[in-house]
Design a protein around this motif. Structure first.
Motif, PDB file in Angstrom:
ATOM      1  N   SER A  79       0.469  -1.035   0.196  1.00  0.00           N
ATOM      2  CA  SER A  79       0.129   0.239  -0.049  1.00  0.00           C
ATOM      3  C   SER A  79       0.950   1.242   0.134  1.00  0.00           C
ATOM      4  O   SER A  79       0.095   2.624  -0.486  1.00  0.00           O
ATOM      5  N   GLY A  80       2.056   1.281   0.425  1.00  0.00           N
ATOM      6  CA  GLY A  80       2.831   2.496   0.890  1.00  0.00           C
ATOM      7  C   GLY A  80       2.886   2.787   2.074  1.00  0.00           C
ATOM      8  O   GLY A  80       3.848   4.103   2.260  1.00  0.00           O
ATOM      9  N   ASN A  81       2.575   2.190   2.917  1.00  0.00           N
ATOM     10  CA  ASN A  81       2.940   2.555   4.444  1.00  0.00           C
ATOM     11  C   ASN A  81       3.835   2.240   5.081  1.00  0.00           C
ATOM     12  O   ASN A  81       4.382   2.842   5.837  1.00  0.00           O
ATOM     13  N   GLY A  82       4.819   1.311   4.560  1.00  0.00           N
ATOM     14  CA  GLY A  82       5.837   0.539   4.747  1.00  0.00           C
ATOM     15  C   GLY A  82       6.408   0.809   3.653  1.00  0.00           C
ATOM     16  O   GLY A  82       6.794   0.533   2.150  1.00  0.00           O
ATOM     17  N   ARG A  83       8.120   0.035   4.089  1.00  0.00           N
ATOM     18  CA  ARG A  83       8.831  -0.174   2.555  1.00  0.00           C
ATOM     19  C   ARG A  83      10.398  -0.923   3.265  1.00  0.00           C
ATOM     20  O   ARG A  83      10.125  -1.461   4.538  1.00  0.00           O
ATOM     21  N   THR A  84      10.576  -1.385   2.318  1.00  0.00           N
ATOM     22  CA  THR A  84      12.404  -2.530   3.292  1.00  0.00           C
ATOM     23  C   THR A  84      13.407  -2.458   1.755  1.00  0.00           C
ATOM     24  O   THR A  84      12.482  -2.334   0.545  1.00  0.00           O
ATOM     25  N   TRP A  85      14.217  -3.221   3.172  1.00  0.00           N
ATOM     26  CA  TRP A  85      15.092  -3.465   1.485  1.00  0.00           C
ATOM     27  C   TRP A  85      15.604  -4.942   1.048  1.00  0.00           C
ATOM     28  O   TRP A  85      15.798  -5.294   0.568  1.00  0.00           O
ATOM     29  N   PHE A  92       6.896  -6.709  -2.890  1.00  0.00           N
ATOM     30  CA  PHE A  92       5.509  -6.248  -2.203  1.00  0.00           C
ATOM     31  C   PHE A  92       5.529  -4.936  -2.967  1.00  0.00           C
ATOM     32  O   PHE A  92       4.725  -4.470  -2.999  1.00  0.00           O
ATOM     33  N   MET A  93       6.517  -4.009  -2.606  1.00  0.00           N
ATOM     34  CA  MET A  93       6.865  -2.666  -2.610  1.00  0.00           C
ATOM     35  C   MET A  93       6.499  -1.961  -4.274  1.00  0.00           C
ATOM     36  O   MET A  93       6.372  -1.611  -4.506  1.00  0.00           O
ATOM     37  N   ASN A  94       7.546  -3.626  -5.060  1.00  0.00           N
ATOM     38  CA  ASN A  94       7.813  -3.136  -6.725  1.00  0.00           C
ATOM     39  C   ASN A  94       6.515  -3.770  -7.040  1.00  0.00           C
ATOM     40  O   ASN A  94       6.964  -4.121  -8.619  1.00  0.00           O
ATOM     41  N   PHE A  95       5.368  -4.590  -6.547  1.00  0.00           N
ATOM     42  CA  PHE A  95       4.670  -5.463  -7.840  1.00  0.00           C
ATOM     43  C   PHE A  95       5.458  -5.998  -8.538  1.00  0.00           C
ATOM     44  O   PHE A  95       4.621  -6.068  -9.560  1.00  0.00           O
ATOM     45  N   ALA A  96       5.872  -6.921  -7.680  1.00  0.00           N
ATOM     46  CA  ALA A  96       6.791  -8.259  -8.698  1.00  0.00           C
ATOM     47  C   ALA A  96       6.308  -9.314  -8.121  1.00  0.00           C
ATOM     48  O   ALA A  96       6.984 -10.572  -8.584  1.00  0.00           O
ATOM     49  N   ALA A 317      12.484  -5.604  10.008  1.00  0.00           N
ATOM     50  CA  ALA A 317      12.044  -5.853   9.108  1.00  0.00           C
ATOM     51  C   ALA A 317      11.290  -4.876   7.671  1.00  0.00           C
ATOM     52  O   ALA A 317      11.098  -5.589   6.241  1.00  0.00           O
ATOM     53  N   VAL A 318      10.756  -4.004   8.073  1.00  0.00           N
ATOM     54  CA  VAL A 318       9.673  -2.830   7.536  1.00  0.00           C
ATOM     55  C   VAL A 318       9.862  -1.528   8.586  1.00  0.00           C
ATOM     56  O   VAL A 318      10.335  -1.652   9.402  1.00  0.00           O
ATOM     57  N   GLY A 319       9.848  -0.565   7.560  1.00  0.00           N
ATOM     58  CA  GLY A 319       9.575   0.660   7.838  1.00  0.00           C
ATOM     59  C   GLY A 319       8.797   1.266   8.079  1.00  0.00           C
ATOM     60  O   GLY A 319       8.402   1.061   6.713  1.00  0.00           O
ATOM     61  N   PRO A 320       8.629   2.535   9.261  1.00  0.00           N
ATOM     62  CA  PRO A 320       7.416   3.289   7.777  1.00  0.00           C
ATOM     63  C   PRO A 320       7.962   4.273   7.008  1.00  0.00           C
ATOM     64  O   PRO A 320       8.564   4.608   7.404  1.00  0.00           O
ATOM     65  N   SER A 321       6.955   4.124   5.908  1.00  0.00           N
ATOM     66  CA  SER A 321       7.641   4.848   4.442  1.00  0.00           C
ATOM     67  C   SER A 321       7.615   6.713   5.062  1.00  0.00           C
ATOM     68  O   SER A 321       5.957   6.910   6.734  1.00  0.00           O
ATOM     69  N   ILE A 322       8.180   7.635   4.064  1.00  0.00           N
ATOM     70  CA  ILE A 322       8.061   8.098   4.549  1.00  0.00           C
ATOM     71  C   ILE A 322       6.876   8.948   4.557  1.00  0.00           C
ATOM     72  O   ILE A 322       6.160  10.307   4.930  1.00  0.00           O
ATOM     73  N   ARG A 478       8.034   5.848  -2.292  1.00  0.00           N
ATOM     74  CA  ARG A 478       8.323   4.559  -1.239  1.00  0.00           C
ATOM     75  C   ARG A 478       9.803   4.575  -1.040  1.00  0.00           C
ATOM     76  O   ARG A 478      10.961   3.756  -1.069  1.00  0.00           O
ATOM     77  N   GLY A 479      10.411   5.815  -1.295  1.00  0.00           N
ATOM     78  CA  GLY A 479      12.083   6.024  -1.171  1.00  0.00           C
ATOM     79  C   GLY A 479      12.519   5.982   0.785  1.00  0.00           C
ATOM     80  O   GLY A 479      11.505   5.440   1.776  1.00  0.00           O
ATOM     81  N   THR A 480      14.473   6.745   0.869  1.00  0.00           N
ATOM     82  CA  THR A 480      14.228   7.076   1.286  1.00  0.00           C
ATOM     83  C   THR A 480      15.263   7.929   2.338  1.00  0.00           C
ATOM     84  O   THR A 480      15.210   9.023   1.167  1.00  0.00           O
ATOM     85  N   TYR A 481      15.708   8.139   3.466  1.00  0.00           N
ATOM     86  CA  TYR A 481      16.174   9.291   3.131  1.00  0.00           C
ATOM     87  C   TYR A 481      18.174   9.263   3.308  1.00  0.00           C
ATOM     88  O   TYR A 481      18.661   8.199   3.372  1.00  0.00           O
ATOM     89  N   ASN A 482      18.169  10.424   3.044  1.00  0.00           N
ATOM     90  CA  ASN A 482      19.789  10.586   3.062  1.00  0.00           C
ATOM     91  C   ASN A 482      20.233  11.356   3.724  1.00  0.00           C
ATOM     92  O   ASN A 482      19.905  12.653   4.116  1.00  0.00           O
ATOM     93  N   ASN A 483      20.787  10.991   5.128  1.00  0.00           N
ATOM     94  CA  ASN A 483      21.254  11.574   6.026  1.00  0.00           C
ATOM     95  C   ASN A 483      22.829  11.820   5.340  1.00  0.00           C
ATOM     96  O   ASN A 483      22.975  13.035   6.811  1.00  0.00           O
ATOM     97  N   ASP A 484      23.349  12.039   4.174  1.00  0.00           N
ATOM     98  CA  ASP A 484      23.973  12.852   4.439  1.00  0.00           C
ATOM     99  C   ASP A 484      24.128  15.019   4.472  1.00  0.00           C
ATOM    100  O   ASP A 484      25.142  15.705   4.183  1.00  0.00           O
TER     101      ASP A 484
END
Length: 527
Positions: A79-85, A92-96, A317-322, A478-484
């Motif tokens: 759904s986009g509430n979570g993301r994972t590597w 499930f995130m990239n509809f594969a 295993a999952v993080g709350p999406s941005i 569904r991306g990630t933070y760049n902490n740099d």
């Protein structure tokens, strides 16, 4: 709250699990017949206590793989509430997702195991029960089994679409090729189960004896039926049934200032093990504290940070999406944020007798973690072991019913004023101000926040129709933070959804076993 009686119920539940699972077990194949060599059915249903115990296992083990390994992958990651590597869950995130995906297979097998065990009770109990067991006891147990079966079919039809309706597994042992049935017939089957349960399950009032709240009631069935009608866009019936449940006084909002609220609780308190079966709980799975695999809830293992559980699990295993984090109206005022998402530096006094979230927390690149259903170690959580914890998981609770009532009203099913009142009860319990004129979009957003990480959001997105769903899913961050950078920037990640992605494929091994899954749906014979 009565922690002692709640734990006593779970202890009693464990005592009958061996007997009942022997009576109504199921392996991976959804057509497997319950074994008959591990018990003497003619001696089991002889007392009221035995009949009452017959449904206990329906609230636990057959649900384990779906709840622990699949429900959140669909409900939150897709759904986009979570993301994972994680490459497995990342599908499930990239509809594969394909029919070869093992996690998806667990959804099919687990939910059809729930159906099989429910069927065993429904089809065996009337024939084998002793004549001196009161009829109301028998009918209540049958109603319970039908609620659980309806809940399983409700997940199945929303995940896969047209599916086989199995009312008696024994009928297909010698002929395992079973046609799939149209979605409309699956919904009709679900409604008939729930109508039976409304007429035959006990009526209850949820009080301070939480032990007495554990199993479903006539009101539980009516509340779930209201949700089913909402999905069918029969807003008049959804509104009417939700109103009847609200007016019955059986359930209460745990916390808040509403007249149908319980001031002893709060949104955060809903997810503490000690508050299992609180007055807001309409249908909940009843996990035990034995620590035996599949008798407890495994969600904490997947959601928690390392070191929280007291065992080797805690895999983040999952993080709350941005996208989800930004969907909160006010992360300071909205009490649901603290109860759902672990923010850097947040302090939880009840978690392991005091737990401060790391300032560097960043599950799956989200600069946050998941708190909901994370309850801590066995010493402070009432028992359990790795991948097996005693905190209940909700299938339906009163907060959602209020939002069902609101959505049905705003969709033309009933009094708009009453629907708005229900909507604002949920907001006020969360610490937010009323909205005098909420829209359907407001209800959608409120459901997202209220039910985040209860594995519901995917179904809310899809049921709004393909145009909305494809646009929403394809544009969810569904991306990630760049902490740099300071402040952190976003490495954006989106994936384009197609019509084929709005239902999940049948598992390949099920197609091999039952080629009829590839044939056009066949109307179900309700006679």
């Amino acid at each position: 709250m009565n922690t002692y009686t709640n734990r006593l119920f779970k202890t009693k539940l464990v005592a009958v699990l061996t007997v009942v699972l022997g009576l109504s077990s199921c392996t991976g194949d959804f057509l497997d017949r319950p074994p008959e060599d591990s018990y003497n059915v003619d001696e089991f249903y002889q007392t009221t206590e035995q009949v009452n115990a017959a449904t206990n296992a329906l609230y636990t083990r057959p649900w384990y793989n779906f709840v622990t390994n699949v429900s959140w992958c669909i409900g939150e990651i897709s759904s986009g509430n979570g993301r994972t590597w994680d490459p497995r869950n990342g599908d499930f995130m990239n509809f594969a997702i394909t029919g070869e995906h093992g996690t998806l297979t667990q959804a099919w097998e687990s939910l059809y195991a729930v159906v099989a065990q429910s069927n065993a009770v429904i089809n065996t109990l009337p024939e084998k029960v002793a004549a001196d067991v009161p009829v109301d006891v028998v009918n209540n147990a049958l109603g319970e089994a039908r609620v659980i079966r309806a809940a399983a079919y409700f997940y199945l039809v929303r995940i896969f679409g047209s599916i086989p309706i199995i009312a008696d597994n024994n009928e297909y042992v010698l002929e395992p090729v079973v046609p799939r049935n149209p979605e409309s017939d699956v919904y009709e089957f679900i409604k008939r189960d729930l109508e039976f349960a409304i007429d035959n399950c006990y009526e209850k009032v949820r009080g301070s004896n939480y032990d007495a709240n554990a199993k479903v009631s006539s009101g539980s069935a009516k509340a779930l039926l209201a949700k089913v009608y909402l999905y069918e866009q029969n807003y008049t019936m959804a509104y009417q049934l939700a109103s009847e449940v609200i007016n019955s006084g059986e359930f209460k909002l745990y916390g808040g200032d509403a007249e149908d609220g319980d001031p002893a609780g709060s949104y955060y308190d809903l997810f503490l093990t000690a508050n299992d079966n609180n007055p807001e709980s309409i249908i909940a799975l009843q996990w035990t504290n034995t620590g035996v695999w599949a008798e407890g809830n495994g969600l904490q293992s997947l959601f928690a940070p390392a070191g929280v559980t007291g065992f080797s699990d805690g895999w983040s295993a999952v993080g709350p999406s941005i996208d989800l984090q930004q969907a909160y109206e006010d992360t300071e005022l909205d009490e649901r944020y603290y109860a759902t998402i672990m923010a850097p530096g947040a302090y939880y006094p009840d978690l392991n007798d005091g737990y401060t979230v790391s300032e560097n927390i960043s599950h799956q690149g989200t600069n946050a973690g998941v708190k909901k259903y994370v309850v801590g170690n066995a010493a402070t959580n009432g028992g359990g072991a790795a991948q097996s914890y005693p905190n209940n998981t909700y299938i339906l609770r009163y907060g959602e019913l209020l939002l069902i009532h609101a959505e049905a009203a705003l969709s033309g099913g009933g009094s708009t004023a009453d629907g708005i009142a229900s909507f604002n009860k949920v907001r006020r319990r969360a610490g937010l101000a009323d909205k005098p004129n909420p829209t359907l979009d407001d209800v959608f957003n409120e459901r997202r926040i209220e039910l985040a990480y209860e594995s519901e959001f995917w179904y809310d997105v899809v049921r709004r129709g393909p145009n909305f769903a494809l646009n929403f899913l394809s544009n969810t961050e569904r991306g990630t933070y760049n902490n740099d950078t300071d402040p952190p920037s976003v490495w954006s990640e989106t994936y384009t959804a197609t019509m084929d992605d709005l239902l999940f494929p049948y598992p390949n091994n099920e197609i091999e076993n039952n080629p009829a899954l590839l044939e056009p749906p066949v109307p179900y014979d309700f006679e």
